[in-house]
Design a protein around this motif. Structure first.
Motif, PDB file in Angstrom:
ATOM      1  N   PRO A 274       1.380 -31.849 -20.056  1.00  0.00           N
ATOM      2  CA  PRO A 274       0.079 -31.249 -19.766  1.00  0.00           C
ATOM      3  C   PRO A 274       0.209 -29.733 -19.679  1.00  0.00           C
ATOM      4  N   PRO A 275      -0.783 -28.989 -20.172  1.00  0.00           N
ATOM      5  CA  PRO A 275      -0.711 -27.525 -20.077  1.00  0.00           C
ATOM      6  C   PRO A 275      -0.580 -27.076 -18.627  1.00  0.00           C
ATOM      7  N   ASP A 276       0.173 -26.001 -18.423  1.00  0.00           N
ATOM      8  CA  ASP A 276       0.278 -25.441 -17.082  1.00  0.00           C
ATOM      9  C   ASP A 276      -0.988 -24.702 -16.691  1.00  0.00           C
ATOM     10  N   SER A 277      -1.749 -24.265 -17.687  1.00  0.00           N
ATOM     11  CA  SER A 277      -3.042 -23.639 -17.388  1.00  0.00           C
ATOM     12  C   SER A 277      -4.013 -23.947 -18.518  1.00  0.00           C
ATOM     13  N   GLU A 278      -5.282 -24.111 -18.163  1.00  0.00           N
ATOM     14  CA  GLU A 278      -6.367 -24.317 -19.118  1.00  0.00           C
ATOM     15  C   GLU A 278      -7.491 -23.377 -18.724  1.00  0.00           C
ATOM     16  N   SER A 279      -7.989 -22.607 -19.675  1.00  0.00           N
ATOM     17  CA  SER A 279      -9.064 -21.659 -19.370  1.00  0.00           C
ATOM     18  C   SER A 279      -9.992 -21.528 -20.562  1.00  0.00           C
TER      19      SER A 279
ATOM     20  N   GLU B 146     -17.086 -20.269 -28.039  1.00  0.00           N
ATOM     21  CA  GLU B 146     -16.271 -20.489 -26.856  1.00  0.00           C
ATOM     22  C   GLU B 146     -15.172 -21.479 -27.192  1.00  0.00           C
ATOM     23  N   CYS B 147     -13.979 -21.201 -26.745  1.00  0.00           N
ATOM     24  CA  CYS B 147     -12.867 -22.110 -26.987  1.00  0.00           C
ATOM     25  C   CYS B 147     -12.089 -22.305 -25.694  1.00  0.00           C
ATOM     26  N   MET B 148     -11.124 -23.206 -25.731  1.00  0.00           N
ATOM     27  CA  MET B 148     -10.235 -23.447 -24.598  1.00  0.00           C
ATOM     28  C   MET B 148      -8.851 -22.910 -24.933  1.00  0.00           C
ATOM     29  N   ALA B 149      -8.211 -22.294 -23.960  1.00  0.00           N
ATOM     30  CA  ALA B 149      -6.838 -21.811 -24.127  1.00  0.00           C
ATOM     31  C   ALA B 149      -5.920 -22.643 -23.238  1.00  0.00           C
ATOM     32  N   TRP B 150      -4.947 -23.303 -23.855  1.00  0.00           N
ATOM     33  CA  TRP B 150      -3.935 -24.058 -23.117  1.00  0.00           C
ATOM     34  C   TRP B 150      -2.635 -23.277 -23.197  1.00  0.00           C
ATOM     35  N   GLN B 151      -1.921 -23.173 -22.072  1.00  0.00           N
ATOM     36  CA  GLN B 151      -0.662 -22.426 -22.044  1.00  0.00           C
ATOM     37  C   GLN B 151       0.442 -23.227 -21.369  1.00  0.00           C
ATOM     38  N   TRP B 152       1.672 -23.022 -21.896  1.00  0.00           N
ATOM     39  CA  TRP B 152       2.866 -23.651 -21.325  1.00  0.00           C
ATOM     40  C   TRP B 152       3.969 -22.591 -21.172  1.00  0.00           C
TER      41      TRP B 152
ATOM     42  N   LEU C 288       6.613 -14.832 -21.263  1.00  0.00           N
ATOM     43  CA  LEU C 288       5.637 -15.245 -22.268  1.00  0.00           C
ATOM     44  C   LEU C 288       5.147 -16.657 -21.970  1.00  0.00           C
ATOM     45  N   ARG C 289       4.086 -17.047 -22.650  1.00  0.00           N
ATOM     46  CA  ARG C 289       3.588 -18.414 -22.615  1.00  0.00           C
ATOM     47  C   ARG C 289       3.300 -18.862 -24.044  1.00  0.00           C
ATOM     48  N   PHE C 290       3.529 -20.134 -24.327  1.00  0.00           N
ATOM     49  CA  PHE C 290       3.092 -20.671 -25.601  1.00  0.00           C
ATOM     50  C   PHE C 290       1.645 -21.097 -25.436  1.00  0.00           C
ATOM     51  N   GLU C 291       0.783 -20.594 -26.306  1.00  0.00           N
ATOM     52  CA  GLU C 291      -0.652 -20.823 -26.159  1.00  0.00           C
ATOM     53  C   GLU C 291      -1.242 -21.434 -27.420  1.00  0.00           C
ATOM     54  N   ILE C 292      -2.144 -22.406 -27.228  1.00  0.00           N
ATOM     55  CA  ILE C 292      -2.973 -22.858 -28.338  1.00  0.00           C
ATOM     56  C   ILE C 292      -4.430 -22.629 -27.964  1.00  0.00           C
ATOM     57  N   LEU C 293      -5.217 -22.250 -28.964  1.00  0.00           N
ATOM     58  CA  LEU C 293      -6.655 -22.072 -28.777  1.00  0.00           C
ATOM     59  C   LEU C 293      -7.362 -23.236 -29.445  1.00  0.00           C
ATOM     60  N   LEU C 294      -8.206 -23.924 -28.673  1.00  0.00           N
ATOM     61  CA  LEU C 294      -8.911 -25.109 -29.158  1.00  0.00           C
ATOM     62  C   LEU C 294     -10.380 -24.782 -29.346  1.00  0.00           C
ATOM     63  N   GLY C 295     -10.857 -24.990 -30.569  1.00  0.00           N
ATOM     64  CA  GLY C 295     -12.256 -24.761 -30.864  1.00  0.00           C
ATOM     65  C   GLY C 295     -13.095 -25.984 -30.560  1.00  0.00           C
ATOM     66  N   PRO C 296     -14.384 -25.922 -30.884  1.00  0.00           N
ATOM     67  CA  PRO C 296     -15.264 -27.076 -30.686  1.00  0.00           C
ATOM     68  C   PRO C 296     -14.724 -28.303 -31.419  1.00  0.00           C
ATOM     69  N   GLY C 297     -14.757 -29.435 -30.754  1.00  0.00           N
ATOM     70  CA  GLY C 297     -14.239 -30.659 -31.355  1.00  0.00           C
ATOM     71  C   GLY C 297     -12.738 -30.821 -31.208  1.00  0.00           C
ATOM     72  N   GLY C 298     -12.076 -29.853 -30.557  1.00  0.00           N
ATOM     73  CA  GLY C 298     -10.641 -29.977 -30.314  1.00  0.00           C
ATOM     74  C   GLY C 298      -9.750 -29.472 -31.425  1.00  0.00           C
ATOM     75  N   ALA C 299     -10.327 -28.803 -32.448  1.00  0.00           N
ATOM     76  CA  ALA C 299      -9.496 -28.260 -33.523  1.00  0.00           C
ATOM     77  C   ALA C 299      -8.656 -27.099 -33.001  1.00  0.00           C
TER      78      ALA C 299
ATOM     79  N   LEU D 282       2.861 -17.313 -29.206  1.00  0.00           N
ATOM     80  CA  LEU D 282       3.360 -16.814 -27.931  1.00  0.00           C
ATOM     81  C   LEU D 282       2.510 -15.637 -27.486  1.00  0.00           C
ATOM     82  N   VAL D 283       2.141 -15.635 -26.199  1.00  0.00           N
ATOM     83  CA  VAL D 283       1.363 -14.541 -25.617  1.00  0.00           C
ATOM     84  C   VAL D 283       2.041 -14.117 -24.316  1.00  0.00           C
ATOM     85  N   ARG D 284       1.663 -12.953 -23.804  1.00  0.00           N
ATOM     86  CA  ARG D 284       2.236 -12.486 -22.540  1.00  0.00           C
ATOM     87  C   ARG D 284       1.729 -13.350 -21.393  1.00  0.00           C
ATOM     88  N   ALA D 285       2.593 -13.698 -20.470  1.00  0.00           N
ATOM     89  CA  ALA D 285       2.202 -14.516 -19.319  1.00  0.00           C
ATOM     90  C   ALA D 285       1.274 -13.735 -18.404  1.00  0.00           C
TER      91      ALA D 285
END
Length: 199
Positions: free
Chosen positions: A79-84, A92-98, A106-117, A123-126
């Motif tokens: 599970p992501p350590d943070s969801e925002s 609007e999208c969701m950002a999940w970070q680990w 740093l954190r590994f981040e994925i950006l999720l668009g509408p429908g979960g794509a 990698l982004v700065r923590a």
């Protein structure tokens, strides 16, 4: 992603995160083999371990039964350590970070668009970690900054098409007037090249 370990059943989430870090390193080895070698040793992994981790990842991605990218990352990293929520343009999208042990700031981040794509994976700065000081070309050393940090420091930066899905490029002008191309893998700076001198 990792195989079974004798006597332990399915591998632990920690082993899967180790595998994933080796996958990230494998993509960076073309540009910075020495840094990758040091990082691999820090993780206690062999060249064969990195090769096998990458093979398992590619098999997972290309499998006909492959999960959606978001589900795949959850299965590998937990599970992501943070969801925002994040706003990108008008959407609007969701950002999940680990967190990843190899890059604690740093954190590994994925950006999720509408429908979960999955729109982005990098990698982004923590949050709360100090940003690097980026003022000159000499400050742009391998692994020193992320795409967004370089773009902000040397605005206006123009994005360039990457040579692979996990690679990005930026071109910008540094304060002494030189035009520079910066290449990134998984969002982390790999190398720079001067393409034009001061005007």
């Amino acid at each position: 992603m990792a195989g079974n370990q004798p006597g332990t059943g399915m591998c632990t989430m920690g082993a899967m995160r180790l595998d994933f870090q080796l996958v990230l390193l494998r993509r960076m080895a073309d540009h910075n083999p020495d840094l990758v070698e040091d990082a691999r040793r820090e993780l206690g992994a062999s060249i064969a371990d990195m090769r096998e981790a990458n093979k398992r990842w590619q098999a997972m991605v290309r499998s006909p039964r492959s999960r959606a990218a978001a589900a795949r990352y959850r299965s590998v990293l937990g599970p992501p350590d943070s969801e925002s929520k994040r706003t990108v343009g008008d959407l609007e999208c969701m950002a999940w970070q680990w967190p990843l042990p190899l890059w604690p700031t740093l954190r590994f981040e994925i950006l999720l668009g509408p429908g979960g794509a999955v729109w982005n994976e990098w990698l982004v700065r923590a949050p709360g970690a100090p940003a690097p000081k980026l003022e000159t070309l000499e400050d742009l050393t391998p692994w020193s900054c992320t795409v967004d940090e370089a773009a902000r420091a040397f605005a206006p930066a123009r994005p360039l098409e990457g040579t692979a899905p996990t690679r990005w490029g930026l071109t910008f002008t540094v304060p002494d007037g030189r035009q520079v191309v910066a290449e990134f893998t998984w969002g982390l700076l790999q190398r720079t090249a001067v393409i034009d001198g001061p005007r």
